[in-house]
Design a protein around this motif. Structure first.
Motif, PDB file in Angstrom:
ATOM      1  N   ILE A   1      -9.412   6.450 -40.268  1.00 20.14           N
ATOM      2  CA  ILE A   1     -10.616   5.610 -40.213  1.00 20.14           C
ATOM      3  C   ILE A   1     -10.277   4.229 -39.671  1.00 20.14           C
ATOM      4  CG2 ILE A   1     -12.327   4.409 -41.636  1.00 20.14           C
ATOM      5  CD1 ILE A   1     -12.358   6.908 -43.433  1.00 20.14           C
ATOM      6  N   LYS A   2      -9.163   3.671 -40.092  1.00 23.52           N
ATOM      7  CA  LYS A   2      -8.752   2.346 -39.603  1.00 23.52           C
ATOM      8  C   LYS A   2      -8.517   2.375 -38.097  1.00 23.52           C
ATOM      9  CE  LYS A   2      -5.317  -1.306 -40.260  1.00 23.52           C
ATOM     10  NZ  LYS A   2      -4.117  -1.742 -41.017  1.00 23.52           N
ATOM     11  N   GLU A   3      -7.852   3.410 -37.616  1.00 27.20           N
ATOM     12  CA  GLU A   3      -7.585   3.537 -36.181  1.00 27.20           C
ATOM     13  C   GLU A   3      -8.886   3.687 -35.389  1.00 27.20           C
ATOM     14  OE1 GLU A   3      -5.190   6.538 -33.103  1.00 27.20           O
ATOM     15  OE2 GLU A   3      -4.823   6.641 -35.270  1.00 27.20           O
ATOM     16  N   ALA A   4      -9.787   4.498 -35.913  1.00 25.96           N
ATOM     17  CA  ALA A   4     -11.074   4.708 -35.236  1.00 25.96           C
ATOM     18  C   ALA A   4     -11.921   3.437 -35.250  1.00 25.96           C
ATOM     19  CB  ALA A   4     -11.827   5.852 -35.907  1.00 25.96           C
ATOM     20  N   ALA A   5     -11.842   2.682 -36.323  1.00 27.61           N
ATOM     21  CA  ALA A   5     -12.608   1.428 -36.424  1.00 27.61           C
ATOM     22  C   ALA A   5     -12.121   0.423 -35.389  1.00 27.61           C
ATOM     23  CB  ALA A   5     -12.479   0.845 -37.824  1.00 27.61           C
ATOM     24  N   SER A   6     -10.817   0.368 -35.191  1.00 26.83           N
ATOM     25  CA  SER A   6     -10.252  -0.550 -34.198  1.00 26.83           C
ATOM     26  C   SER A   6     -10.697  -0.168 -32.794  1.00 26.83           C
ATOM     27  CB  SER A   6      -8.724  -0.527 -34.294  1.00 26.83           C
ATOM     28  OG  SER A   6      -8.152  -1.368 -33.315  1.00 26.83           O
ATOM     29  N   LYS A   7     -10.705   1.129 -32.508  1.00 28.66           N
ATOM     30  CA  LYS A   7     -11.152   1.600 -31.199  1.00 28.66           C
ATOM     31  C   LYS A   7     -12.631   1.279 -30.992  1.00 28.66           C
ATOM     32  CE  LYS A   7     -11.551   5.757 -28.343  1.00 28.66           C
ATOM     33  NZ  LYS A   7     -11.340   7.237 -28.278  1.00 28.66           N
ATOM     34  N   MET A   8     -13.447   1.508 -32.007  1.00 25.61           N
ATOM     35  CA  MET A   8     -14.864   1.209 -31.905  1.00 25.61           C
ATOM     36  C   MET A   8     -15.105  -0.281 -31.718  1.00 25.61           C
ATOM     37  SD  MET A   8     -18.062   2.059 -34.481  1.00 25.61           S
ATOM     38  CE  MET A   8     -17.465   1.037 -35.821  1.00 25.61           C
ATOM     39  N   GLY A   9     -14.312  -1.093 -32.417  1.00 28.79           N
ATOM     40  CA  GLY A   9     -14.496  -2.535 -32.346  1.00 28.79           C
ATOM     41  C   GLY A   9     -14.416  -3.079 -30.932  1.00 28.79           C
ATOM     42  N   LYS A  10     -13.513  -2.524 -30.123  1.00 30.84           N
ATOM     43  CA  LYS A  10     -13.348  -2.993 -28.750  1.00 30.84           C
ATOM     44  C   LYS A  10     -14.597  -2.731 -27.917  1.00 30.84           C
ATOM     45  CE  LYS A  10      -8.294  -2.503 -28.542  1.00 30.84           C
ATOM     46  NZ  LYS A  10      -8.113  -2.295 -29.998  1.00 30.84           N
ATOM     47  N   ALA A  11     -15.272  -1.622 -28.201  1.00 32.71           N
ATOM     48  CA  ALA A  11     -16.487  -1.283 -27.458  1.00 32.71           C
ATOM     49  C   ALA A  11     -17.719  -1.994 -28.011  1.00 32.71           C
ATOM     50  CB  ALA A  11     -16.699   0.228 -27.489  1.00 32.71           C
ATOM     51  N   VAL A  12     -17.719  -2.243 -29.308  1.00 30.89           N
ATOM     52  CA  VAL A  12     -18.894  -2.808 -29.973  1.00 30.89           C
ATOM     53  C   VAL A  12     -18.967  -4.334 -29.867  1.00 30.89           C
ATOM     54  CG1 VAL A  12     -19.905  -3.192 -32.264  1.00 30.89           C
ATOM     55  CG2 VAL A  12     -19.196  -0.899 -31.587  1.00 30.89           C
ATOM     56  N   TYR A  13     -17.829  -4.988 -29.779  1.00 30.14           N
ATOM     57  CA  TYR A  13     -17.821  -6.455 -29.870  1.00 30.14           C
ATOM     58  C   TYR A  13     -18.691  -7.155 -28.815  1.00 30.14           C
ATOM     59  CZ  TYR A  13     -16.151 -11.019 -31.286  1.00 30.14           C
ATOM     60  OH  TYR A  13     -16.091 -12.304 -31.760  1.00 30.14           O
ATOM     61  N   PRO A  14     -18.701  -6.697 -27.553  1.00 31.07           N
ATOM     62  CA  PRO A  14     -19.599  -7.340 -26.577  1.00 31.07           C
ATOM     63  C   PRO A  14     -21.058  -7.301 -27.015  1.00 31.07           C
ATOM     64  CG  PRO A  14     -17.970  -6.000 -25.451  1.00 31.07           C
ATOM     65  CD  PRO A  14     -17.848  -5.674 -26.913  1.00 31.07           C
ATOM     66  N   PHE A  15     -21.455  -6.185 -27.622  1.00 30.20           N
ATOM     67  CA  PHE A  15     -22.824  -6.072 -28.124  1.00 30.20           C
ATOM     68  C   PHE A  15     -23.062  -7.029 -29.286  1.00 30.20           C
ATOM     69  CE2 PHE A  15     -25.502  -4.025 -31.434  1.00 30.20           C
ATOM     70  CZ  PHE A  15     -26.723  -4.098 -30.785  1.00 30.20           C
ATOM     71  N   MET A  16     -22.094  -7.097 -30.210  1.00 34.99           N
ATOM     72  CA  MET A  16     -22.216  -7.974 -31.375  1.00 34.99           C
ATOM     73  C   MET A  16     -22.392  -9.429 -30.952  1.00 34.99           C
ATOM     74  SD  MET A  16     -22.005  -6.260 -34.292  1.00 34.99           S
ATOM     75  CE  MET A  16     -21.432  -7.481 -35.458  1.00 34.99           C
ATOM     76  N   LYS A  17     -21.666  -9.840 -29.925  1.00 38.66           N
ATOM     77  CA  LYS A  17     -21.705 -11.245 -29.501  1.00 38.66           C
ATOM     78  C   LYS A  17     -23.043 -11.654 -28.909  1.00 38.66           C
ATOM     79  CE  LYS A  17     -18.157 -11.366 -26.759  1.00 38.66           C
ATOM     80  NZ  LYS A  17     -17.148 -11.949 -25.838  1.00 38.66           N
ATOM     81  N   GLN A  18     -23.759 -10.696 -28.300  1.00 35.65           N
ATOM     82  CA  GLN A  18     -25.007 -11.065 -27.630  1.00 35.65           C
ATOM     83  C   GLN A  18     -26.233 -10.999 -28.542  1.00 35.65           C
ATOM     84  OE1 GLN A  18     -27.590  -8.566 -26.136  1.00 35.65           O
ATOM     85  NE2 GLN A  18     -26.824  -7.296 -27.810  1.00 35.65           N
ATOM     86  N   VAL A  19     -26.063 -10.523 -29.764  1.00 34.25           N
ATOM     87  CA  VAL A  19     -27.176 -10.495 -30.724  1.00 34.25           C
ATOM     88  C   VAL A  19     -27.421 -11.904 -31.262  1.00 34.25           C
ATOM     89  CG1 VAL A  19     -27.976  -9.615 -32.951  1.00 34.25           C
ATOM     90  CG2 VAL A  19     -26.704  -8.115 -31.406  1.00 34.25           C
ATOM     91  N   ASP A  20     -28.683 -12.282 -31.378  1.00 39.34           N
ATOM     92  CA  ASP A  20     -29.032 -13.596 -31.929  1.00 39.34           C
ATOM     93  C   ASP A  20     -29.055 -13.500 -33.449  1.00 39.34           C
ATOM     94  OD1 ASP A  20     -29.920 -16.095 -32.570  1.00 39.34           O
ATOM     95  OD2 ASP A  20     -31.941 -15.841 -31.749  1.00 39.34           O
ATOM     96  N   TRP A  21     -27.912 -13.805 -34.075  1.00 37.72           N
ATOM     97  CA  TRP A  21     -27.806 -13.704 -35.534  1.00 37.72           C
ATOM     98  C   TRP A  21     -28.487 -14.872 -36.247  1.00 37.72           C
ATOM     99  CZ3 TRP A  21     -26.769  -9.041 -36.727  1.00 37.72           C
ATOM    100  CH2 TRP A  21     -25.888  -8.282 -35.972  1.00 37.72           C
ATOM    101  N   THR A  22     -28.956 -15.863 -35.483  1.00 34.94           N
ATOM    102  CA  THR A  22     -29.682 -16.981 -36.105  1.00 34.94           C
ATOM    103  C   THR A  22     -31.180 -16.697 -36.193  1.00 34.94           C
ATOM    104  OG1 THR A  22     -30.052 -18.146 -33.989  1.00 34.94           O
ATOM    105  CG2 THR A  22     -27.985 -18.594 -35.153  1.00 34.94           C
TER     106      THR A  22
ATOM    107  N   LEU B   1     -14.450  -7.828 -37.580  1.00 31.16           N
ATOM    108  CA  LEU B   1     -15.331  -6.689 -37.300  1.00 31.16           C
ATOM    109  C   LEU B   1     -14.601  -5.379 -37.584  1.00 31.16           C
ATOM    110  CD1 LEU B   1     -17.941  -5.433 -36.174  1.00 31.16           C
ATOM    111  CD2 LEU B   1     -16.938  -5.631 -33.883  1.00 31.16           C
ATOM    112  N   ASP B   2     -13.358  -5.293 -37.153  1.00 27.13           N
ATOM    113  CA  ASP B   2     -12.566  -4.080 -37.407  1.00 27.13           C
ATOM    114  C   ASP B   2     -12.391  -3.839 -38.904  1.00 27.13           C
ATOM    115  OD1 ASP B   2     -12.330  -3.791 -34.705  1.00 27.13           O
ATOM    116  OD2 ASP B   2     -10.230  -4.432 -34.585  1.00 27.13           O
ATOM    117  N   ALA B   3     -12.116  -4.917 -39.641  1.00 29.67           N
ATOM    118  CA  ALA B   3     -11.905  -4.785 -41.087  1.00 29.67           C
ATOM    119  C   ALA B   3     -13.175  -4.323 -41.795  1.00 29.67           C
ATOM    120  CB  ALA B   3     -11.443  -6.120 -41.662  1.00 29.67           C
ATOM    121  N   ILE B   4     -14.329  -4.841 -41.387  1.00 34.66           N
ATOM    122  CA  ILE B   4     -15.601  -4.439 -41.988  1.00 34.66           C
ATOM    123  C   ILE B   4     -15.886  -2.968 -41.704  1.00 34.66           C
ATOM    124  CG2 ILE B   4     -18.110  -4.663 -41.737  1.00 34.66           C
ATOM    125  CD1 ILE B   4     -17.735  -7.671 -41.593  1.00 34.66           C
ATOM    126  N   ASN B   5     -15.726  -2.552 -40.447  1.00 33.11           N
ATOM    127  CA  ASN B   5     -15.999  -1.159 -40.100  1.00 33.11           C
ATOM    128  C   ASN B   5     -15.031  -0.206 -40.790  1.00 33.11           C
ATOM    129  OD1 ASN B   5     -18.235  -1.606 -38.444  1.00 33.11           O
ATOM    130  ND2 ASN B   5     -16.961  -2.042 -36.664  1.00 33.11           N
TER     131      ASN B   5
END
Length: 402
Positions: A221-242, A301-305
């Protein structure tokens, strides 16, 4: 995609920011850390009973509090959307305050928290149309909350108090008082203060949860989360969390929403205690490290996932489906998923989704490994439901934190 000008979406966006979400605070405090090792529920319940007996002063004080507070409780309109609304301030400030709430829950005794979750669930199931539980159920809830808080460091309890108090507009207390009998409210408050003194005088040493998750499942699960994080992070950054949308409730009946929350609480009681504590603390760290736009670091992000994946892998498949179905019934008709997706970059969202599907496969494989009785193959419909459930849990977890 969902029409942001629809009547339902307007209802979401119209909700006032000037009234408190006291019920939400309680659910965050209680439900945000509902866990115990899923393999030993009877042993956990036995341990809670034995340890609670040593601090039975809290149980006696809870009964006294309930008796004094019940007239006040019956006057409150628990179906009022006030209790699902985040008051004042901004999304980032509330995120930081919720970080204190999560940290508080993570410091509590896992067995005490499970007991607290179960008595809340029992009360929710028995609620009448007015949303008022019985005095006996209120006593059980108060006793459980008291023991949970007694098992946490006082400094963390006060950190929650101070963080939330700083965000409540000064108009809120008088507003709430105007909606109930002032004399009953003051009697309830006086009884509450007396109860807090008993809780403080009867501390409980929390136990240290031990993980029941195998090292092989945790590693995959940790390995898969790290792999997912690389693909997901660009999406996470563009969301307006405010965006204050994340502080809005789902439109509809309050009790229907509460019933859906109950499914989440029950699933939490089945999660691996150590994994859930790990996930909670990962959220706390991410909140502490986020930037002024609410964006976490890739490492956080990786740690949360990883934490989320472990918790889901440790519970029965049926429990995940119960959460999916109840949450799906809440958000589908108003078109909330479509509306939220319509505010994002479609390409980044699709890439994140595809990566999540791969992560889902790893989590499901671990879930089967941890629960041999679920080794059977899933149908296409069941597989789709599992995918949607993991998406819903990630979205709900993000909304609660953000």
């Amino acid at each position: 995609l969902g029409d942001p000008k629809s009547d339902i979406m307007k209802a979401v966006l119209r909700q006032s920011k000037a009234v408190p979400a006291m019920a939400l605070f309680v659910l965050m405090l209680m439900g945000g850390r509902c866990f115990t090792p899923s393999g030993a529920p009877r042993r956990a319940r036995s341990a809670v009973t034995m340890r609670a007996t040593k601090s039975d002063a809290i149980g006696l004080a809870a009964a006294k509090l309930s008796k004094a507070a019940y007239p006040f409780m019956t006057q409150v309109d628990w179906n009022d959307h006030t209790f699902w609304t985040v008051p004042g301030s901004d999304a980032i400030s509330w995120t930081k305050a919720l970080g204190k709430v999560i940290d508080h829950g993570a410091s509590m005794d896992s067995e005490m928290v499970k007991e607290g979750c179960l008595v809340h669930s029992n009360a929710i199931k028995n609620l009448g149309a007015n949303g008022v539980c019985s005095e006996a159920e209120l006593t059980a809830i108060n006793a459980a909350i008291g023991r949970m808080i007694a098992s946490a460091p006082e400094s963390k309890t006060m950190a929650v108090h101070d963080a939330v108090k700083a965000l409540i507009p000064p108009e809120v207390p008088p507003y709430l008082m105007s909606k109930v009998n002032e004399n009953n409210a003051k009697k309830a408050y006086a009884a509450l203060i007396e109860f807090t003194e008993v809780v403080k005088a009867n501390p409980i040493t929390p136990s240290t949860p031990q993980s029941t998750l195998s090292s092989s499942s945790a590693s995959s699960i940790k390995e898969a989360a790290s792999k997912m994080g690389k693909a997901v992070y660009p999406f996470m950054k563009q969301v307006d969390w405010t965006d204050d949308l994340w502080g809005k409730t789902v439109p509809g009946q309050a009790q229907k929403t509460l019933k859906a929350v109950d499914k989440m609480i029950l699933m939490g009681t089945q999660m691996d205690s150590a994994a859930l504590k790990e996930a909670a603390l990962a959220h706390v760290k991410a909140i502490e490290n986020m930037d002024d736009k609410g964006v976490m670091t890739p490492e956080d992000l990786d740690a949360i996932n990883t934490g989320i994946g472990k918790t889901i892998a440790s519970v029965p498949h049926a429990s995940v489906m119960d959460v999916y179905q109840s949450m799906g019934n809440l958000v589908s008709n108003p078109g909330i998923p479509q509306y939220v997706l319509g505010k994002q970059d479609p390409k980044a969202a699709l890439e994140a989704y595809q990566s999540l599907m791969e992560f889902k496969d790893t989590v499901r494989a671990a879930q089967k490994n941890e629960r041999p009785e679920e080794q059977g193959f899933l149908s296409a419909d069941q597989n789709i439901m599992l995918i949607s459930a993991i998406i819903a849990l990630n979205v709900v977890g993000t909304l609660l934190v953000r």
